[in-house]
Write an enzyme that holds these catalytic residues in place. Sequence first.
Site, PDB file in Angstrom:
ATOM      1  N   GLU A  33       0.840  -1.202   0.000  1.00 59.78           N
ATOM      2  CA  GLU A  33       0.000   0.000   0.000  1.00 59.78           C
ATOM      3  C   GLU A  33       0.871   1.246   0.000  1.00 59.78           C
ATOM      4  O   GLU A  33       1.778   1.378   0.825  1.00 59.78           O
ATOM      5  CB  GLU A  33      -0.899  -0.044   1.244  1.00 59.78           C
ATOM      6  N   ASP A  36       3.165   2.162  -4.776  1.00 62.58           N
ATOM      7  CA  ASP A  36       3.165   2.267  -6.253  1.00 62.58           C
ATOM      8  C   ASP A  36       3.804   3.555  -6.757  1.00 62.58           C
ATOM      9  O   ASP A  36       4.721   3.528  -7.572  1.00 62.58           O
ATOM     10  CB  ASP A  36       1.784   1.998  -6.879  1.00 62.58           C
ATOM     11  N   GLY A 123     -13.519   1.925  -2.036  1.00 62.37           N
ATOM     12  CA  GLY A 123     -12.073   1.764  -2.183  1.00 62.37           C
ATOM     13  C   GLY A 123     -11.705   0.516  -2.964  1.00 62.37           C
ATOM     14  O   GLY A 123     -10.585   0.026  -2.879  1.00 62.37           O
ATOM     15  N   GLU A 158      -6.886  10.113 -14.507  1.00 56.11           N
ATOM     16  CA  GLU A 158      -7.073  10.397 -13.072  1.00 56.11           C
ATOM     17  C   GLU A 158      -6.124  11.528 -12.625  1.00 56.11           C
ATOM     18  O   GLU A 158      -6.512  12.429 -11.886  1.00 56.11           O
ATOM     19  CB  GLU A 158      -6.774   9.112 -12.284  1.00 56.11           C
ATOM     20  N   ASP A 170      -3.997   0.566  -9.491  1.00 54.93           N
ATOM     21  CA  ASP A 170      -5.409   0.198  -9.699  1.00 54.93           C
ATOM     22  C   ASP A 170      -5.697  -0.070 -11.169  1.00 54.93           C
ATOM     23  O   ASP A 170      -6.271  -1.090 -11.541  1.00 54.93           O
ATOM     24  CB  ASP A 170      -6.335   1.316  -9.195  1.00 54.93           C
TER      25      ASP A 170
END
Length: 381
Positions: A33, A36, A123, A158, A170
Amino acid sequence: MKKFLKENFLKIYGYDNDIKYFFSPGRVNIIGEYTDFNGGYVMPAAINLGIYAAVSFNRNNCVKVFSENEKSSSGILLNENFVKSSSKKWINYILGVFENMKDKYTIPGMDIYIYGTLPESSGLSSSAALEVLIAYIIGFYNKKTDRTEIALIGQAAENNFVGVNCGIMDQFAVANGKADKTLILNCSTLDFSYNDFKLDEYCLIIINSGKKRQLSDSKYNERKSECDKALEIINKSSGEDKNFLCEYSTEYTKYISDNILYKRAFHVISENSRVKDAALCLKNKDFKEFGKILYESHNSLRDNFEVTGFELDTLVSLSSSHKGCIGARMTGAGFGGCSLAVVKNSDYEDFINYINKNYTDLTGLKADFFKVEISDGVKFI
Ligand code: GLA
C-alpha cells in the site's frame, strides 16, 4: 447479465441491435500500500465485482452515456473541448479518458449503458474500473488493446483530468488481472508476473466498513507530496540521487529529522519489503506467516502512514480477535473503504456473525462482506 444489459439499453435508447458488451473489474490490493507511486512492488488482483457496459457504435459526433447506478445520463460532443464537470463527478473519468486518447485514437460516436456491481465509495477502485472500461472500449474500436497502455491512459485521466495523483496500481490490476492469480508488479519498471492465489483451507474476505471514501477529497495527494519531500531529503543528505523512495533501504530514513516525513518514508520502504516477503510465503504455502505480514502492513499504515481511521482499525482488530482469522489489513487508499481478512473456511459464517454484531455495536455502521473471486482484467464479454 447480458440480457439485463440489453433490456436496459433498449429502455434508454429505444433500440437493441448491434450491441457490444464489456466488463471491467474492481481490484483488491492484497499487500503493497502506497508503494506504487514510490517505485515499489504491489500485489493486487482483479475481482468479480466491477462495471458492465453495453455499447453501440455509430457515426454521430456524440457520445451518450447512461449510468444505472447514478440514474443519470450525459451527452458528450466529440468536436468540442472536454470540460470537467463539477456537478456530475462520474462523467469526469470518461472525459479524462477521452482527453488522453483523442490524439492517438479515433473516439467513435456511441451510446453507452453502464451498470456497476461495486459498492459505492468502498475503495475497490470503481474509478479505475470506469477509466479502464472506457479506454478499452475505444481501444477495441481502434483494434488497439495493449493492456499496459490502457492502464497508463486510465492513470493519466485520473492524474491530469480528475486531479488525483494516484499511482499505476489500480488501473494496471483492472487491465491486466487474471483469474485466480495475483499480480506482482514492479511499479518503477512495470515488469510484472502472475502468482497463484490459492489459500487452501483459508478464504479471502473483503469487508466494507460502510465509511465512504472519496479519493479526491481525501488526504491522498498530501501523502504523495510528503513522500516526494522525504525522497528529496534522503537524496540531498545521502548524496545519492534515486528516483524513488523504494530504491532505498529503511537505513536511509535516519537522514529525515521531521517525524512525520520519517514515518511516511519508513512505512513505504518497509511495506515494499513486506510485498516480497508475502509473495514468498504464498509460494511456500506458509499462510500463518503471510497473515502476520498482513497485520504488520496494517499497523504500519495506522501508525506510520496514518491512513486507516477508527472504522478500519476496528474491523482489523475485531478480525484479529476471532480464532479463525490469521491475517487482516485495510486495503486500498484507506480513509474508510474496505479491509480484508484471511479466515479458515470452516469459520466463515461464525466470523461474519461475530464481526457484524461487534462492528455495529462499536461504530454504529453496518459492515458488508464479500467472498470475492479473483478474476480476469477488462474484457469483451
Ligand atoms: C489508491 C491509488 C493507488 C495506490 C493506493 C494505495 O488506490 O489509486 O494508486 O496508491 O491508493 O496503495
